[in-house]
Design a protein around this motif. Structure first.
Motif, mmCIF file in Angstrom:
data_model
loop_
_atom_site.group_PDB
_atom_site.id
_atom_site.type_symbol
_atom_site.label_atom_id
_atom_site.label_comp_id
_atom_site.label_asym_id
_atom_site.label_seq_id
_atom_site.Cartn_x
_atom_site.Cartn_y
_atom_site.Cartn_z
ATOM 1 N N LEU A 41 0.611 -3.679 4.905
ATOM 2 C CA LEU A 41 -0.662 -4.078 3.441
ATOM 3 C C LEU A 41 0.035 -3.841 2.056
ATOM 4 N N THR B 125 -0.634 -5.933 -1.630
ATOM 5 C CA THR B 125 -0.889 -7.372 -1.248
ATOM 6 C C THR B 125 -2.245 -7.364 -1.510
ATOM 7 N N GLY C 115 -3.579 -2.033 0.118
ATOM 8 C CA GLY C 115 -4.492 -2.941 -0.628
ATOM 9 C C GLY C 115 -5.612 -2.648 -1.226
#
Length: 232
Positions: free
Chosen positions: A149, A152, A182
């Motif tokens: 993650l 992202t 993230g």
């Protein structure tokens, strides 16, 4: 020497190698102003060559190194000596990041050496099982961040955040739990702190923003706002 007190919830600005020199110092000064303005700890990481400049240009942030090695003054060409980081002004360090993973033995030595110098350790874990194992090494902070993650813009789901906090606290309630995977908006920060994370952090959401200073301020304010709501 004494370890710097961490005021929770804390915020970590981790520009990695996106920023250096004067570009980094611009955001360092903003972070330092925010750390004076708000009752939370703000960590700012810096490339090794910039640590001394970051330290001399700030008073309120916790200057953070990107890595250190579990070595003592002696041979060690190309390794990162903990004492040199401390002398340059670093008072915290990231360890075992997905971009700089360590073996279990290397991590244990690095945490031990940091503890000797009262350097705060922020140790990355990419799964609940790894978070549990790392907690047993007595770091100051476990950063629960699934590697897939990172960068992202997709955050860890609510169940993962809650499970990792519970897993770490059940083993050692004194270890702080940070979530950062993230995180790209102030709303991400707000929701994460509402889930009782001790701290949160961001890289690309700030450095790639149209106005990085404003995004940094918005995220710090979101941290404080969520904390205030949790404490009502």
């Amino acid at each position: 020497m004494a370890k710097t007190n961490i005021r929770t919830p804390f915020f970590v600005f981790n520009p990695k190698s996106y920023l250096f020199g004067e570009g980094l110092l611009e955001l360092v000064r903003e972070a330092d102003t925010l750390a004076e303005e708000f009752p939370i700890s703000i960590f700012v990481t810096a490339p090794f060559a910039d640590i001394a400049a970051v330290s001399s240009n700030s008073k309120n942030i916790i200057v953070t190194a990107q890595h250190l090695d579990g070595i003592y003054p002696d041979k060690g060409m190309g390794h990162v000596l903990p004492e040199s980081l401390y002398e340059a002004g670093a008072r915290a360090v990231f360890l075992n990041h997905a971009e700089k993973p360590l073996t279990l033995n290397g991590l244990a030595k690095a945490i031990s050496r940091a503890a000797e110098l009262e350097i705060i350790t922020i140790v990355c874990a990419d799964s609940i099982a790894e978070a549990k194992a790392i907690t047993m090494l007595n770091p100051d902070i476990v950063l629960c961040e699934p590697s897939e993650l990172i960068g992202t813009g997709k955050t860890s789901d609510e169940s993962y955040v809650k499970e990792t906090i519970e897993a770490v606290k059940s083993l050692n309630p004194n270890v702080l739990v940070m979530q950062a995977a993230g995180i790209s908006t102030a709303d991400d920060v707000y929701r994460t702190i509402l889930l009782q994370a001790d701290g949160v952090g961001c890289t690309s959401g700030i450095v790639k923003a149209k106005d990085p200073k404003k995004m940094l301020r918005d995220m710090v304010q979101a941290t404080v706002k969520a904390s205030n709501k949790n404490n009502k």
